[in-house]
Design a protein around this motif. Structure first.
Motif, PDB file in Angstrom:
ATOM      1  N   ASP A  79       0.859  -1.188   0.000  1.00 50.04           N
ATOM      2  CA  ASP A  79       0.000   0.000   0.000  1.00 50.04           C
ATOM      3  C   ASP A  79       0.894   1.236   0.000  1.00 50.04           C
ATOM      4  OD1 ASP A  79      -1.522   1.637   2.812  1.00 50.04           O
ATOM      5  OD2 ASP A  79      -1.799   2.092   0.680  1.00 50.04           O
ATOM      6  N   SER A  84      -0.093   4.360  -0.068  1.00 52.14           N
ATOM      7  CA  SER A  84      -0.704   5.573   0.479  1.00 52.14           C
ATOM      8  C   SER A  84      -0.111   5.968   1.821  1.00 52.14           C
ATOM      9  CB  SER A  84      -2.214   5.363   0.645  1.00 52.14           C
ATOM     10  OG  SER A  84      -2.487   4.533   1.765  1.00 52.14           O
ATOM     11  N   LEU A  90      -8.178   1.339   7.106  1.00 55.48           N
ATOM     12  CA  LEU A  90      -8.758   0.465   6.073  1.00 55.48           C
ATOM     13  C   LEU A  90      -7.848  -0.706   5.721  1.00 55.48           C
ATOM     14  CD1 LEU A  90     -10.242   3.246   3.748  1.00 55.48           C
ATOM     15  CD2 LEU A  90     -11.355   2.033   5.625  1.00 55.48           C
ATOM     16  N   ARG A 105      -9.166  -3.667   3.514  1.00 55.54           N
ATOM     17  CA  ARG A 105      -9.747  -3.389   2.208  1.00 55.54           C
ATOM     18  C   ARG A 105      -8.761  -3.724   1.106  1.00 55.54           C
ATOM     19  NH1 ARG A 105     -13.857   0.568   2.191  1.00 55.54           N
ATOM     20  NH2 ARG A 105     -13.788   0.371  -0.072  1.00 55.54           N
ATOM     21  N   LYS A 135      -7.185  -0.929  -0.976  1.00 57.10           N
ATOM     22  CA  LYS A 135      -6.136  -0.093  -0.381  1.00 57.10           C
ATOM     23  C   LYS A 135      -4.768  -0.401  -0.970  1.00 57.10           C
ATOM     24  CE  LYS A 135      -3.944   0.533   4.213  1.00 57.10           C
ATOM     25  NZ  LYS A 135      -3.946   1.993   4.264  1.00 57.10           N
ATOM     26  N   TYR A 136      -4.592  -1.613  -1.466  1.00 54.09           N
ATOM     27  CA  TYR A 136      -3.263  -2.085  -1.850  1.00 54.09           C
ATOM     28  C   TYR A 136      -3.054  -1.938  -3.349  1.00 54.09           C
ATOM     29  CZ  TYR A 136      -3.412  -3.771   2.883  1.00 54.09           C
ATOM     30  OH  TYR A 136      -3.521  -3.823   4.244  1.00 54.09           O
TER      31      TYR A 136
END
Length: 126
Positions: A99, A101, A106, A109, A112-113
């Motif tokens: 991920d 970000s 999250l 989720r 997300k990745y």
């Protein structure tokens, strides 16, 4: 671009242990959170565990809490999943994911990745 390669899967009896590894390349490993997911035949891919960029935060699915431990070595660009007290229902293909970000939310989720490995098979016999 990030490349992820899992290893360490195999066949183990119920109650046994395995340690999965996921080697990352392509970007600075310490910039991204990492997660482990699994997918059993006929089922959706599900969250297993995640770890923050620094390793200071770890998160687990209820089904593995107390049995699995996620860790990372930023110097070695590797994330690990130590699996103890394995059960037949842990049988699945295990995937690591990255991920970019950096967000500490999250974790479960899939969206997300950004990057995924090819998976490694874990089979637990009863």
């Amino acid at each position: 671009q990030v490349q992820l390669v899992e290893s360490g899967g195999g066949l183990v009896q119920a109650g046994g242990s395995l340690r999965l590894s996921c080697a990352a390349s392509g970007r600075t490993f310490s910039y991204y959170n990492m997660g482990w997911f699994r997918q059993a035949p006929g089922k959706e891919r599900e969250f297993v565990a995640a770890i923050s960029r620094s390793g200071g935060g770890t998160y687990y699915a209820d089904s593995v809490k107390g049995r699995f431990t996620i860790s990372r070595d930023n110097a070695e660009n590797t994330v690990y999943l130590q699996m103890n007290s394995l059960k037949p229902e842990d049988t699945a293909v295990y995937y690591c994911a990255a991920d970019l970000s950096g967000a500490l939310t999250l974790w479960a989720r899939r969206e997300k990745y950004n990057y995924w490995g090819q998976g490694t098979q874990v089979t637990v016999s009863s």
